[in-house]
Design a protein around this motif. Structure first.
Motif, PDB file in Angstrom:
ATOM      1  N   GLN A 252     -92.033  67.189  15.507  1.00  0.00           N
ATOM      2  CA  GLN A 252     -92.776  68.020  14.254  1.00  0.00           C
ATOM      3  C   GLN A 252     -93.751  67.348  13.383  1.00  0.00           C
ATOM      4  O   GLN A 252     -95.467  68.194  12.968  1.00  0.00           O
ATOM      5  CB  GLN A 252     -91.663  68.619  14.000  1.00  0.00           C
ATOM      6  N   PRO A 253     -93.632  66.621  12.408  1.00  0.00           N
ATOM      7  CA  PRO A 253     -94.150  65.790  11.797  1.00  0.00           C
ATOM      8  C   PRO A 253     -95.649  65.477  11.701  1.00  0.00           C
ATOM      9  O   PRO A 253     -96.500  65.207  11.554  1.00  0.00           O
ATOM     10  CB  PRO A 253     -93.520  65.304  10.345  1.00  0.00           C
TER      11      PRO A 253
ATOM     12  N   LEU B  56     -94.478  68.567   5.570  1.00  0.00           N
ATOM     13  CA  LEU B  56     -93.113  69.554   6.178  1.00  0.00           C
ATOM     14  C   LEU B  56     -92.011  69.453   5.306  1.00  0.00           C
ATOM     15  O   LEU B  56     -90.617  69.632   4.881  1.00  0.00           O
ATOM     16  CB  LEU B  56     -92.646  68.714   7.180  1.00  0.00           C
TER      17      LEU B  56
END
Length: 173
Positions: free
Chosen positions: A130-131, A105
């Motif tokens: 998210q990551p 990302l």
């Protein structure tokens, strides 16, 4: 041969069928393909088990069992491979997944302190989810593909070696 190796390590199918946590699968566990030891079922089992090992969900073994049915994977091996992520290995593996996801990302991976508290889950997890989830997905796919291909190669190698050994014995006669 790999078949003898896996036969020694396999649990009794009747015991697995009667396991209380797998009763939700009902008669699906009676499919003989889930218990076969051949290159396809073992390779599929490695793919399913290694993928599910990277998924940060509770009841990974149940999800591995459910995924093994349509994939025609060896059920006991699929379930047992999930234990690669155990309480000892989980922090290192999941931090690696976070670092991979952050790199994909374009984020800078941060060192964070995990705390088992509601405050940490509301603030700390909000920054890394998210990551972390992307990394788990990528690591799961890569591990599944490598495990699948590795078992196919391993099986093929042992079959070729057995054929060569048989040919050498035949030539000595």
């Amino acid at each position: 041969m790999p078949k003898q190796i896996f036969k020694r390590l396999m649990p009794d199918p009747n015991k697995v069928r009667k396991h209380k946590n797998l009763q939700c699968l009902g008669t699906l566990l009676h499919d003989p393909n889930l218990w076969h030891i051949n290159r396809r079922s073992i390779a599929n089992a490695f793919g399913v088990g290694l993928f599910m090992a990277w998924m940060p969900v509770p009841f990974q073994m149940l999800f591995a069992a459910i995924a093994a049915v349509p994939c025609r994977a060896n059920l006991p091996i699929s379930i047992s491979l999930v234990w690669l992520t155990n309480p000892i290995t989980m922090p290192a593996l999941f931090y690696t997944a976070y670092v991979v996801g952050a790199a994909l990302l374009g984020y800078d991976a941060q060192i964070f302190q995990f705390e088992l508290s509601l405050a940490w889950f509301s603030s700390g997890l909000g920054q890394i989810w998210q990551p972390f989830l992307l990394g788990c997905l990528v690591m799961g796919i890569v591990s599944a593909l490598l495990g699948y291909a590795g078992m196919r190669i391993f099986w093929r190698y042992h079959v070729v070696q057995a054929l060569k050994k048989r040919q050498r014995r035949k030539a000595l006669r």
